[in-house]
Design a protein around this motif. Structure first.
Motif, PDB file in Angstrom:
ATOM      1  N   THR A 198       9.278 -58.004  -0.708  1.00 34.35           N
ATOM      2  CA  THR A 198       9.536 -58.519  -2.261  1.00 34.35           C
ATOM      3  C   THR A 198       9.932 -59.993  -2.216  1.00 34.35           C
ATOM      4  OG1 THR A 198      11.961 -58.406  -2.080  1.00 34.35           O
ATOM      5  CG2 THR A 198      10.976 -56.509  -2.647  1.00 34.35           C
ATOM      6  N   HIS A 199      10.149 -60.662  -3.457  1.00 25.05           N
ATOM      7  CA  HIS A 199      10.305 -62.167  -3.405  1.00 25.05           C
ATOM      8  C   HIS A 199      11.583 -62.542  -2.647  1.00 25.05           C
ATOM      9  CE1 HIS A 199      12.620 -60.862  -6.736  1.00 25.05           C
ATOM     10  NE2 HIS A 199      11.669 -60.482  -7.459  1.00 25.05           N
ATOM     11  N   GLY A 200      12.503 -61.544  -2.753  1.00 21.16           N
ATOM     12  CA  GLY A 200      13.759 -61.700  -2.120  1.00 21.16           C
ATOM     13  C   GLY A 200      14.869 -62.234  -3.178  1.00 21.16           C
ATOM     14  N   ASP A 201      14.535 -62.638  -4.582  1.00 19.11           N
ATOM     15  CA  ASP A 201      15.517 -63.317  -5.447  1.00 19.11           C
ATOM     16  C   ASP A 201      16.064 -62.073  -6.391  1.00 19.11           C
ATOM     17  OD1 ASP A 201      15.006 -65.607  -4.506  1.00 19.11           O
ATOM     18  OD2 ASP A 201      13.545 -66.192  -5.994  1.00 19.11           O
ATOM     19  N   TYR A 202      17.413 -62.003  -5.981  1.00 20.09           N
ATOM     20  CA  TYR A 202      18.276 -61.228  -6.813  1.00 20.09           C
ATOM     21  C   TYR A 202      19.296 -61.657  -7.445  1.00 20.09           C
ATOM     22  CZ  TYR A 202      15.435 -57.579  -4.434  1.00 20.09           C
ATOM     23  OH  TYR A 202      14.189 -56.977  -3.727  1.00 20.09           O
ATOM     24  N   PRO A 203      19.193 -62.437  -8.652  1.00 22.74           N
ATOM     25  CA  PRO A 203      20.452 -63.108  -9.044  1.00 22.74           C
ATOM     26  C   PRO A 203      21.737 -62.426  -9.470  1.00 22.74           C
ATOM     27  CG  PRO A 203      18.050 -63.661 -10.229  1.00 22.74           C
ATOM     28  CD  PRO A 203      17.941 -62.513  -9.435  1.00 22.74           C
ATOM     29  N   ALA A 204      21.534 -60.904  -9.816  1.00 24.95           N
ATOM     30  CA  ALA A 204      22.584 -60.268 -10.027  1.00 24.95           C
ATOM     31  C   ALA A 204      23.222 -59.696  -8.807  1.00 24.95           C
ATOM     32  CB  ALA A 204      22.365 -59.359 -11.151  1.00 24.95           C
ATOM     33  N   GLY A 205      22.271 -59.657  -7.686  1.00 27.63           N
ATOM     34  CA  GLY A 205      22.758 -58.987  -6.522  1.00 27.63           C
ATOM     35  C   GLY A 205      21.960 -57.783  -6.299  1.00 27.63           C
ATOM     36  N   LEU A 206      21.992 -57.385  -4.959  1.00 32.03           N
ATOM     37  CA  LEU A 206      20.993 -56.357  -4.724  1.00 32.03           C
ATOM     38  C   LEU A 206      21.339 -54.944  -5.604  1.00 32.03           C
ATOM     39  CD1 LEU A 206      20.685 -56.089  -0.696  1.00 32.03           C
ATOM     40  CD2 LEU A 206      19.077 -57.125  -2.540  1.00 32.03           C
ATOM     41  N   PRO A 207      20.562 -54.172  -6.210  1.00 32.78           N
ATOM     42  CA  PRO A 207      20.907 -53.344  -7.071  1.00 32.78           C
ATOM     43  C   PRO A 207      21.690 -52.077  -6.087  1.00 32.78           C
ATOM     44  CG  PRO A 207      18.477 -53.733  -7.482  1.00 32.78           C
ATOM     45  CD  PRO A 207      19.173 -54.599  -6.494  1.00 32.78           C
ATOM     46  N   ALA A 251      22.282 -65.498 -16.076  1.00 32.15           N
ATOM     47  CA  ALA A 251      21.423 -66.534 -16.500  1.00 32.15           C
ATOM     48  C   ALA A 251      21.811 -67.736 -16.399  1.00 32.15           C
ATOM     49  CB  ALA A 251      21.418 -66.431 -18.080  1.00 32.15           C
ATOM     50  N   ALA A 252      22.962 -68.173 -16.024  1.00 32.68           N
ATOM     51  CA  ALA A 252      23.466 -69.533 -15.779  1.00 32.68           C
ATOM     52  C   ALA A 252      23.108 -69.790 -14.179  1.00 32.68           C
ATOM     53  CB  ALA A 252      24.835 -69.546 -15.856  1.00 32.68           C
ATOM     54  N   ARG A 253      22.923 -68.539 -13.394  1.00 33.09           N
ATOM     55  CA  ARG A 253      22.621 -68.966 -12.005  1.00 33.09           C
ATOM     56  C   ARG A 253      21.338 -69.305 -11.715  1.00 33.09           C
ATOM     57  NH1 ARG A 253      24.403 -64.300  -7.575  1.00 33.09           N
ATOM     58  NH2 ARG A 253      24.732 -65.542  -6.040  1.00 33.09           N
ATOM     59  N   ALA A 254      20.475 -69.380 -12.633  1.00 35.35           N
ATOM     60  CA  ALA A 254      18.955 -69.990 -12.377  1.00 35.35           C
ATOM     61  C   ALA A 254      19.158 -71.611 -12.275  1.00 35.35           C
ATOM     62  CB  ALA A 254      18.239 -69.689 -13.611  1.00 35.35           C
ATOM     63  N   TYR A 255      20.260 -72.062 -12.695  1.00 37.25           N
ATOM     64  CA  TYR A 255      20.443 -73.463 -12.378  1.00 37.25           C
ATOM     65  C   TYR A 255      21.470 -73.739 -11.267  1.00 37.25           C
ATOM     66  CZ  TYR A 255      18.291 -72.764 -16.907  1.00 37.25           C
ATOM     67  OH  TYR A 255      17.317 -72.376 -17.764  1.00 37.25           O
ATOM     68  N   ALA A 256      21.916 -72.908 -10.391  1.00 35.53           N
ATOM     69  CA  ALA A 256      22.896 -72.944  -9.787  1.00 35.53           C
ATOM     70  C   ALA A 256      22.415 -72.745  -8.274  1.00 35.53           C
ATOM     71  CB  ALA A 256      24.185 -72.401  -9.581  1.00 35.53           C
ATOM     72  N   ASP A 257      22.583 -71.454  -7.754  1.00 33.92           N
ATOM     73  CA  ASP A 257      22.214 -71.149  -6.321  1.00 33.92           C
ATOM     74  C   ASP A 257      21.005 -69.918  -6.407  1.00 33.92           C
ATOM     75  OD1 ASP A 257      23.771 -69.005  -6.900  1.00 33.92           O
ATOM     76  OD2 ASP A 257      25.073 -68.994  -5.108  1.00 33.92           O
ATOM     77  N   LEU A 258      20.585 -69.349  -7.548  1.00 36.49           N
ATOM     78  CA  LEU A 258      19.572 -68.249  -7.560  1.00 36.49           C
ATOM     79  C   LEU A 258      20.088 -67.032  -7.178  1.00 36.49           C
ATOM     80  CD1 LEU A 258      16.264 -70.351  -6.787  1.00 36.49           C
ATOM     81  CD2 LEU A 258      17.278 -70.007  -8.926  1.00 36.49           C
ATOM     82  N   GLY A 259      20.882 -66.884  -6.154  1.00 35.24           N
ATOM     83  CA  GLY A 259      21.214 -65.680  -5.681  1.00 35.24           C
ATOM     84  C   GLY A 259      21.864 -65.653  -4.561  1.00 35.24           C
TER      85      GLY A 259
END
Length: 501
Positions: free
Chosen positions: A153-162, A355-363
């Motif tokens: 996968t792309h490896g980006d999970y902004p909310a965390g791994l399900p 949503a705010a995490r997109a401008y911080a550390d992404l995940g």
């Protein structure tokens, strides 16, 4: 062009300096000249990071008025600091703080001691223990086995791994707090969680109520975010919160956020009672304050009788989820190198944080999340934390015995959990003890790091990170540092051999 990047007002600097006063001198003890004492005080503030490097100091006349001393005294102190490399000046630009050539720039938190210094220095700066093996190795091996599907996968999970969000939610539900995965966001440690919360709710200039004392790194994080900290004194001893003071602050200051550590508070070790938790949640709800409950120490009860009587989590008194945001972490209970934290909050708050995490550390890194999920799902977490409790309990008992033997005038109550001992240092300055400890080979953080505007100068925080003969040696070195402070041998003519924050 001016060389300073910030400024310290005369009133603020006077408060910080006044808080450093040592206990009264005994008969025959020589006091340094007033200018020398002032220079030493400013130098200590710079070395501890409580006054930043490159901060413009007040003009001589302004500081003299604030301290009720002569302008000549301030001028002589500034001149002494310039000679030692702690102050630079230029006509028309004023004077600003500096560090002598060859000295590291002071940090403002409680960073770990560099590995190369561990041979000569006993580190009581960080409240962190080595990893509880073999569970770290097993968790990483288990994570590697689970990694291949995620690698595609792309490896980006902004909310965390399900899978990890579901597991954390299940653990809250098992504690009697029904929780959905949509109420969980995985973060890069508890610091990442609180940083995200502060940016969402606490814009620059917003008031944040904090316990006094409180965790030094969180206080600094909030300062850097531009918050206005409102300290609320803890109750006496280990009895938790002073609810009369909390109600008053929430009613009169109306802070946007309140940050608390209810379980084995850092640094005091206090455990807030269940009724205190209920009343604080009610008061925060009435004031419209977001209550951030830091649970990073909640599993570190050390005495068996505490286990059965642990109060409900703070979020258990907020069934609607409108007031309390909970922060948890693997760093204290498992290992500081496992930078996995989480937030439990209402789903709409989690969506805003994500949503705010997109401008911080992404995940948060996937492999570490898989390792924590492996621990939670296999029962390895409980066994690893039990090892952590046993180690902390043994260290606590050894450190308490050593300090009582070597420093009988120092006062403290023995906490029933957590990782820290909050010590009143027999009337001595915590800042001066920390500096003297650098020369006797023990690194300790002084009390003011855990307060606001110079509070707790007479305290030190001692974590349960060493035991046995090392705890004995640490106490012996602290006693040697105390003798240096009592003798007045911590003058500015000698710089510490190594600076650590």
């Amino acid at each position: 062009m001016a060389q300073w990047t910030s400024a310290v007002g005369a009133a603020q600097l006077a408060r910080l300096l006044t808080s450093q006063q040592d206990r009264p001198a005994g008969p025959g003890t020589r006091r340094p000249p007033a200018y020398r004492a002032l220079a030493d005080g400013i130098r200590l503030l710079v070395l501890e990071g409580r006054v930043p490097v490159a901060a413009r100091l007040p003009a001589e006349r302004e500081l003299a008025l604030a301290l009720a001393v002569s302008r000549t005294t301030v001028a002589a102190a500034y001149e002494a600091l310039r000679g030692e490399g702690f102050l630079e000046s230029r006509r028309g630009a004023g004077s600003w703080t500096a560090v002598p050539a060859g000295n590291p720039i002071p940090a403002r938190g409680l960073e770990p001691l560099p590995p190369e210094a561990l041979g000569s220095m006993i580190d009581l700066g960080c409240a962190s223990l080595p990893a509880p093996e073999p569970w770290l190795t097993r968790a990483v091996q288990g994570a590697l086995e689970e990694l291949p599907p995620y690698a595609h996968t792309h490896g980006d999970y902004p909310a965390g791994l399900p899978a990890l969000r579901s597991m954390i939610a299940e653990r809250y539900t098992a504690r009697g707090i029904p929780t959905m995965p949509e109420q969980i966001m995985v973060t890069t440690g508890a610091m990442g969680a609180i940083d995200a919360i502060c940016h969402l709710f606490g814009g620059r200039g917003e008031r944040i109520a904090v316990e006094s004392p409180s965790y030094a790194n969180i206080l600094q994080l909030m300062r850097e975010a531009g918050a206005r900290l409102v300290p609320v004194a803890m109750a006496e001893g280990l009895s938790g919160w002073d609810m009369d003071r909390w109600r008053q602050v929430l009613r009169e200051a109306a802070p946007r956020i309140a940050y608390v550590v209810a379980d084995f508070h850092n640094p005091t070790g206090a455990l807030a009672e269940e009724d205190q938790r209920r009343r604080l949640v009610d008061a925060a709800r009435s004031a419209g304050t977001v209550l951030v409950a830091d649970e990073t120490m909640s599993e570190l009860w050390l005495d068996e009788e505490v286990r059965e009587g642990m109060p409900r989590p703070v979020c258990g008194f907020d069934p609607a989820g409108s007031t309390v945001i909970t922060v948890g972490s693997a760093s204290k209970a498992f290992w500081a190198g496992m930078r996995i934290g989480w937030v439990r909050a209402a789903p709409d708050v989690i969506r805003s944080l994500v949503a705010a995490r997109a401008y911080a550390d992404l995940g948060t890194p996937v492999l570490e999340q898989l390792a924590v999920n492996w621990l939670f799902s296999t029962g390895g977490w409980e066994q690893a934390v039990e090892l952590r409790r046993a180690q902390a309990r043994e260290n606590r008992d050894a450190l308490v015995a050593a300090v009582r033997r070597e420093l009988p005038d120092w006062e403290f109550e023995v906490p029933r959990g957590g990782l820290t001992l909050w010590v009143r240092a027999g009337g001595l300055s915590g800042s001066r003890l920390a500096e003297a400890g650098e020369r006797t080979g023990v690194r300790v953080p002084s009390g003011p790091r855990f307060g606001v505007d110079g509070a707790f100068e007479g305290y030190l925080r001692l974590p349960f990170t060493v035991g046995g003969a090392v705890a004995d040696e640490a106490a012996s070195r602290l006693a040697a540092a105390a003798r240096l402070v009592e003798s007045g041998a911590t003058g500015a003519t000698e710089s510490p051999r190594t600076f650590v924050a």
